[in-house]
Design a protein around this motif. Structure first.
Motif, PDB file in Angstrom:
ATOM      1  N   LEU A  53     -21.870 -27.040   3.279  1.00 28.68           N
ATOM      2  CA  LEU A  53     -20.638 -26.537   3.788  1.00 28.68           C
ATOM      3  C   LEU A  53     -20.031 -28.313   3.240  1.00 28.68           C
ATOM      4  O   LEU A  53     -20.405 -28.666   3.730  1.00 28.68           O
ATOM      5  CB  LEU A  53     -20.760 -26.093   4.808  1.00 28.68           C
ATOM      6  CG  LEU A  53     -20.806 -25.501   5.778  1.00 28.68           C
ATOM      7  CD1 LEU A  53     -21.963 -25.273   6.578  1.00 28.68           C
ATOM      8  CD2 LEU A  53     -20.129 -24.624   5.829  1.00 28.68           C
ATOM      9  N   ILE A  54     -19.294 -27.554   1.929  1.00 26.76           N
ATOM     10  CA  ILE A  54     -18.719 -29.248   1.829  1.00 26.76           C
ATOM     11  C   ILE A  54     -16.513 -29.571   1.718  1.00 26.76           C
ATOM     12  O   ILE A  54     -16.363 -28.286   1.283  1.00 26.76           O
ATOM     13  CB  ILE A  54     -19.374 -29.425   0.462  1.00 26.76           C
ATOM     14  CG1 ILE A  54     -18.433 -30.911  -0.415  1.00 26.76           C
ATOM     15  CG2 ILE A  54     -18.583 -28.130  -1.005  1.00 26.76           C
ATOM     16  CD1 ILE A  54     -19.650 -31.081  -1.891  1.00 26.76           C
ATOM     17  N   ASP A  55     -16.988 -30.314   2.329  1.00 30.07           N
ATOM     18  CA  ASP A  55     -15.302 -30.573   2.385  1.00 30.07           C
ATOM     19  C   ASP A  55     -14.587 -30.926   0.848  1.00 30.07           C
ATOM     20  O   ASP A  55     -15.376 -30.990  -0.123  1.00 30.07           O
ATOM     21  CB  ASP A  55     -14.659 -32.036   3.175  1.00 30.07           C
ATOM     22  CG  ASP A  55     -13.537 -32.571   2.569  1.00 30.07           C
ATOM     23  OD1 ASP A  55     -12.317 -31.235   3.300  1.00 30.07           O
ATOM     24  OD2 ASP A  55     -12.868 -33.598   3.041  1.00 30.07           O
ATOM     25  N   LEU A  56     -14.142 -30.487   0.055  1.00 26.44           N
ATOM     26  CA  LEU A  56     -13.335 -30.821  -0.856  1.00 26.44           C
ATOM     27  C   LEU A  56     -12.681 -32.293  -1.391  1.00 26.44           C
ATOM     28  O   LEU A  56     -12.855 -32.541  -2.624  1.00 26.44           O
ATOM     29  CB  LEU A  56     -12.384 -29.693  -1.608  1.00 26.44           C
ATOM     30  CG  LEU A  56     -12.651 -28.478  -1.544  1.00 26.44           C
ATOM     31  CD1 LEU A  56     -12.303 -27.074  -1.718  1.00 26.44           C
ATOM     32  CD2 LEU A  56     -14.162 -28.495  -2.320  1.00 26.44           C
ATOM     33  N   CYS A  57     -12.472 -33.201  -0.440  1.00 26.51           N
ATOM     34  CA  CYS A  57     -11.525 -34.067  -0.613  1.00 26.51           C
ATOM     35  C   CYS A  57     -12.949 -34.890  -0.095  1.00 26.51           C
ATOM     36  O   CYS A  57     -12.848 -35.717   1.459  1.00 26.51           O
ATOM     37  CB  CYS A  57     -10.396 -34.671   0.144  1.00 26.51           C
ATOM     38  SG  CYS A  57      -9.197 -33.815  -0.233  1.00 26.51           S
ATOM     39  N   LEU A  58     -13.337 -35.789  -1.107  1.00 27.67           N
ATOM     40  CA  LEU A  58     -14.593 -37.002  -0.879  1.00 27.67           C
ATOM     41  C   LEU A  58     -13.874 -37.734  -1.661  1.00 27.67           C
ATOM     42  O   LEU A  58     -13.709 -37.763  -2.127  1.00 27.67           O
ATOM     43  CB  LEU A  58     -15.644 -36.073  -1.028  1.00 27.67           C
ATOM     44  CG  LEU A  58     -16.427 -35.206  -0.540  1.00 27.67           C
ATOM     45  CD1 LEU A  58     -17.540 -34.601  -0.528  1.00 27.67           C
ATOM     46  CD2 LEU A  58     -16.268 -35.240   1.202  1.00 27.67           C
ATOM     47  N   PRO A  59     -14.108 -39.322  -1.182  1.00 31.34           N
ATOM     48  CA  PRO A  59     -14.885 -40.439  -1.713  1.00 31.34           C
ATOM     49  C   PRO A  59     -16.027 -40.247  -2.891  1.00 31.34           C
ATOM     50  O   PRO A  59     -16.458 -40.082  -2.768  1.00 31.34           O
ATOM     51  CB  PRO A  59     -14.928 -41.809  -0.469  1.00 31.34           C
ATOM     52  CG  PRO A  59     -15.865 -40.675   0.458  1.00 31.34           C
ATOM     53  CD  PRO A  59     -15.286 -39.698   0.203  1.00 31.34           C
ATOM     54  N   CYS A  60     -15.755 -40.555  -3.704  1.00 33.31           N
ATOM     55  CA  CYS A  60     -16.220 -41.328  -5.211  1.00 33.31           C
ATOM     56  C   CYS A  60     -16.216 -39.816  -6.049  1.00 33.31           C
ATOM     57  O   CYS A  60     -15.777 -40.298  -7.188  1.00 33.31           O
ATOM     58  CB  CYS A  60     -17.004 -41.614  -4.891  1.00 33.31           C
ATOM     59  SG  CYS A  60     -17.658 -43.519  -3.836  1.00 33.31           S
ATOM     60  N   ILE A  61     -17.005 -38.900  -5.330  1.00 29.07           N
ATOM     61  CA  ILE A  61     -17.301 -37.693  -6.015  1.00 29.07           C
ATOM     62  C   ILE A  61     -16.539 -36.497  -5.517  1.00 29.07           C
ATOM     63  O   ILE A  61     -17.271 -36.377  -4.220  1.00 29.07           O
ATOM     64  CB  ILE A  61     -18.628 -37.271  -6.755  1.00 29.07           C
ATOM     65  CG1 ILE A  61     -19.612 -38.969  -7.368  1.00 29.07           C
ATOM     66  CG2 ILE A  61     -19.382 -36.263  -7.508  1.00 29.07           C
ATOM     67  CD1 ILE A  61     -21.262 -38.094  -6.867  1.00 29.07           C
ATOM     68  N   ALA A  83     -16.375 -24.253   0.471  1.00 30.27           N
ATOM     69  CA  ALA A  83     -15.818 -24.828   0.228  1.00 30.27           C
ATOM     70  C   ALA A  83     -14.854 -25.426   1.322  1.00 30.27           C
ATOM     71  O   ALA A  83     -14.206 -23.870   1.957  1.00 30.27           O
ATOM     72  CB  ALA A  83     -15.299 -25.170  -1.215  1.00 30.27           C
ATOM     73  N   MET A  84     -14.548 -26.264   1.565  1.00 23.20           N
ATOM     74  CA  MET A  84     -13.888 -26.657   3.427  1.00 23.20           C
ATOM     75  C   MET A  84     -12.595 -27.673   2.926  1.00 23.20           C
ATOM     76  O   MET A  84     -12.879 -28.386   1.488  1.00 23.20           O
ATOM     77  CB  MET A  84     -14.445 -27.381   4.201  1.00 23.20           C
ATOM     78  CG  MET A  84     -15.833 -26.432   4.302  1.00 23.20           C
ATOM     79  SD  MET A  84     -16.753 -27.408   5.520  1.00 23.20           S
ATOM     80  CE  MET A  84     -17.232 -28.406   4.926  1.00 23.20           C
ATOM     81  N   SER A  85     -11.512 -27.310   2.907  1.00 24.29           N
ATOM     82  CA  SER A  85     -10.191 -27.833   3.103  1.00 24.29           C
ATOM     83  C   SER A  85      -8.622 -27.511   3.730  1.00 24.29           C
ATOM     84  O   SER A  85      -8.678 -26.191   4.178  1.00 24.29           O
ATOM     85  CB  SER A  85      -9.697 -28.314   1.402  1.00 24.29           C
ATOM     86  OG  SER A  85      -8.832 -29.032   1.239  1.00 24.29           O
ATOM     87  N   GLY A  86      -8.036 -28.181   4.000  1.00 21.24           N
ATOM     88  CA  GLY A  86      -6.769 -27.903   4.542  1.00 21.24           C
ATOM     89  C   GLY A  86      -5.804 -27.712   3.358  1.00 21.24           C
ATOM     90  O   GLY A  86      -4.793 -26.983   3.399  1.00 21.24           O
TER      91      GLY A  86
END
Length: 136
Positions: A53-61, A83-86
């Motif tokens: 499960l991964i947030d789409l707005c992450l630092p670096c990559i 994928a997780m995001s608002g």
């Protein structure tokens, strides 16, 4: 306690990771976590989780970059990705890049449990649970 399936939760908001991890652990899953795309790659290769499960707005990559690279590597290409995001436009891009499902933040515990179970079980269908979408 040994868990049959481990999940990787990647998000830079620690309180969010803690909440998601608690919900999933109560369901009997082992939970790994990371705060950015670098952690995601490390955990994927070191621990071979059953689902990410991964947030789409992450630092670096960004989460989108992680999805693209995971799908392009034969060692990780088959790992289910949620994928997780608002941001609806980012969620659409995630599906186009190969995510198996999306969760629009904020989402309910039931939506989380449902999408995880759906993508780990034998009954992988295209019908999305409430609060989630899957590619058609």
């Amino acid at each position: 306690m040994v868990h049959e399936k481990s999940l990787l939760v990647v998000d830079d908001e620690r309180s969010f990771v803690d909440l998601v991890s608690r919900v999933l652990r109560r369901e009997g899953y082992g939970v790994l976590h990371g705060k950015d795309g670098i952690d995601a790659f490390s955990s994927l290769f070191l621990h071979s989780p059953s689902l990410m499960l991964i947030d789409l707005c992450l630092p670096c990559i960004t989460g989108l970059e992680v999805i693209e690279q995971v799908r392009g590597d034969q060692k990780t290409a088959d790992v289910p990705i949620v994928a997780m995001s608002g941001d609806p436009s980012l969620l659409e891009r995630a599906i186009a890049m190969g995510a198996d499902a999306i969760l629009a933040k904020p989402f309910s515990h039931e939506a989380l449990k449902s999408v995880v179970a759906r993508h780990l079980g034998e009954a992988r269908t295209q019908d999305p649970p409430i609060g989630c979408e899957s590619p058609s």
